[in-house]
Enzyme design. Structure first.
Site, PDB file in Angstrom:
ATOM      1  N   HIS A 158       0.831  -1.218   0.000  1.00 44.28           N
ATOM      2  CA  HIS A 158       0.000   0.000   0.000  1.00 44.28           C
ATOM      3  C   HIS A 158       0.861   1.261   0.000  1.00 44.28           C
ATOM      4  CE1 HIS A 158      -3.374  -2.650   1.180  1.00 44.28           C
ATOM      5  NE2 HIS A 158      -2.455  -3.238   1.919  1.00 44.28           N
ATOM      6  N   SER A 279      16.936  21.089 -15.984  1.00 50.41           N
ATOM      7  CA  SER A 279      15.798  21.957 -16.295  1.00 50.41           C
ATOM      8  C   SER A 279      16.327  23.237 -16.916  1.00 50.41           C
ATOM      9  CB  SER A 279      15.047  22.267 -15.009  1.00 50.41           C
ATOM     10  OG  SER A 279      14.374  23.500 -15.117  1.00 50.41           O
ATOM     11  N   GLU A 292      10.912   8.220 -17.036  1.00 56.18           N
ATOM     12  CA  GLU A 292       9.551   8.710 -17.301  1.00 56.18           C
ATOM     13  C   GLU A 292       9.105   8.364 -18.718  1.00 56.18           C
ATOM     14  OE1 GLU A 292       8.913  12.769 -14.905  1.00 56.18           O
ATOM     15  OE2 GLU A 292      10.796  12.666 -15.947  1.00 56.18           O
TER      16      GLU A 292
END
Ligand code: ARG
Length: 465
Positions: A158, A279, A292
């Site tokens: 969980h 970035s 990703e």
């Protein structure tokens, strides 16, 4: 003036260019140019051997096709929309190469068995590449697991700290998933390695062809038993896409965890610079773009599977032009999974493991609560009761900031006088992990066993290659 179609005999009117473009598949099926020539070579060799074609005609066609093969490899073949698809383009190029004798190549064959043959060959040749790349990833996982048998991290259920585990154990879970992927792709070969050639349009042919011979020449295991099935079956492609989807699901789960583990909050792993990006505005950023993208590309592979399942679902036997839509998804899936596997392998090999951070995360999280409950159970307290006692200790600890390992000995004695000093040993995360000796558990010995077994699997597969 539109050029006359190869199938144009019974037509009086030509469609305009936009209709030709709509119906054409050459923009994508040229990917199977080599397979198409291979299929034609096998077919003409068979026509020669069975005496269906005269030797000198067949020899001219063979020489012409071999020329085309060389030109293709040299990037010298040019295809046109007017010739619709790869099959008719190759035939037109062959005609340009050797003249009208090229027209004899299509004896006892149809584009329906031809396209099916090309497509089978395409998948058949790619399956070993996928398996090879999967094995490389498995190799990287085993290598990392071996270096991290005793690296302790929190295990989650969980997404909550559950019990401490070995990081090597965690990596080996992925090894197992990828092993099942390997086995699925290996099985996929059985349904791919069947030759449709000679099924002709749908019903077979009156020419005395030898389907076993073309099947052998192309390296297939055997010919299809039923000509209708041969030209209509796309199960092998669906199996490939389904296997590719399951593989991507595995890669995506791993990518997801890498993304988590590399975040500031977890800090368990650090990606090598090579597998991350910065970035344009925030100078401090180190983004897990590659992980990703793997996660993102999973969506397109699922889409490839859904696309083909949907194309096939309402098709009556035998060939329908809908089936021209079967290829792009498979090409796309091949071109997606191979680089994803390669990227994941490189990423795993170069990941930096922050062992201290992982271990620290297991220290104040009460993930040794099961250990204490088990310990109490060994002292004769029924497990249900032990669970309740430990639950109360955890509740208290959460309020007071006292870990189970910091509860004074007297307090433990009050719970049960049989509790001795060894309780503190049992509560150590490393000991908790080490003691899980049950088969397939996270105990160090079990992880070692898994690694040895995995190495044997990889070695055996290497030997078979
Ligand atoms: N380009 C077609 C395809 O990809 C080849 C088979 C065409 N057969 C036909 N009967 N129109 O499916």
């Amino acid at each position: 003036m539109p050029i006359k179609k190869m199938w144009g005999g019974r037509f009086e009117q030509a469609g305009d260019q936009s209709i030709d473009e709509f119906g054409a598949s050459i923009s994508f099926d040229q990917e199977m140019a080599n397979e198409d020539i291979m299929g034609s070579l096998a077919h003409v060799k068979m026509l020669k051997q069975t005496g269906i074609l005269a030797s000198d005609d067949a020899d001219q066609i063979i020489a012409g096709l071999e020329n085309l093969q060389n030109k293709l490899a040299a990037g010298e073949l040019h295809f046109t929309v007017e010739n619709e698809d790869i099959h008719m383009n190759i035939e037109a190029l062959l005609t340009a190469e050797i003249g009208p004798v090229a027209g004899k190549l299509h004896t006892g064959r149809s584009r329906n068995d031809q396209v099916a043959t090309d497509f089978h060959l395409y998948v058949k040749e790619r399956l070993p590449l996928v398996i090879k790349q999967l094995k490389a990833l498995q190799g990287a996982l085993v290598q990392q697991a071996e270096a991290n048998v005793e690296t302790i991290m929190p295990g989650y259920t969980h997404m909550q700290h559950a019990q401490p585990i070995s990081y090597g154990h965690y990596l080996m879970a992925y090894f197992q998933m990828f092993q099942r992927d390997v086995e699925r792709f290996q099985f996929n070969q059985q349904h791919t390695s069947i030759s449709p050639l000679g099924a002709a349009a749908l019903a077979g042919t009156t020419f005395p062809i030898d389907r076993q011979l073309t099947s052998d020449l192309l390296g297939f295991d055997h010919p299809y038993a039923n000509s209708l099935d041969a030209v209509s079956d796309r199960d092998f492609a669906l199996e490939f896409l389904s296997n590719a989807s399951i593989l991507m699901m595995h890669l995506s789960r791993l990518a997801e965890e890498i993304i988590y583990w590399c975040s500031y909050e977890f800090g368990y792993l650090e990606l090598s610079d090579a597998y991350s990006t910065g970035s344009s505005i925030m100078p401090q950023k180190k983004n897990p773009d590659i992980a990703e993208l793997i996660r993102g590309k999973t969506g397109r592979v699922y889409g490839d599977l859904m696309g083909l399942l949907t194309v096939m679902k309402g098709l009556p036997l035998a060939y329908n032009k809908d089936m021209q839509e079967d290829k792009e998804g498979v090409f796309d899936a091949v071109k997606t999974i191979l680089p994803c596997l390669k990227m994941m392998t490189g990423m795993i090999k170069t990941l930096q493991v922050k062992k201290d951070q992982m271990a620290y995360a297991t220290q104040h999280d009460f993930s040794n609560a099961t250990e204490l409950a088990d310990y109490l159970a060994t002292k004769g307290i029924p497990f249900r009761k032990a669970h309740e006692i430990v639950g109360e200790l955890v509740l208290k600890g959460l309020k007071t900031g006292v870990d189970l390992a910091d509860i004074p000995f007297e307090q433990y004695q009050q719970i049960n006088p049989q509790i001795d000093e060894t309780v503190y040993e049992v509560l150590k995360p490393t000991v908790a992990v080490q003691r899980r000796h049950s088969l397939g558990g996270t105990g160090f010995d079990q992880v070692q066993k898994q690694i040895q077994h995995a190495k044997a699997i990889l070695k055996k597969q290497d030997a078979e290659d």
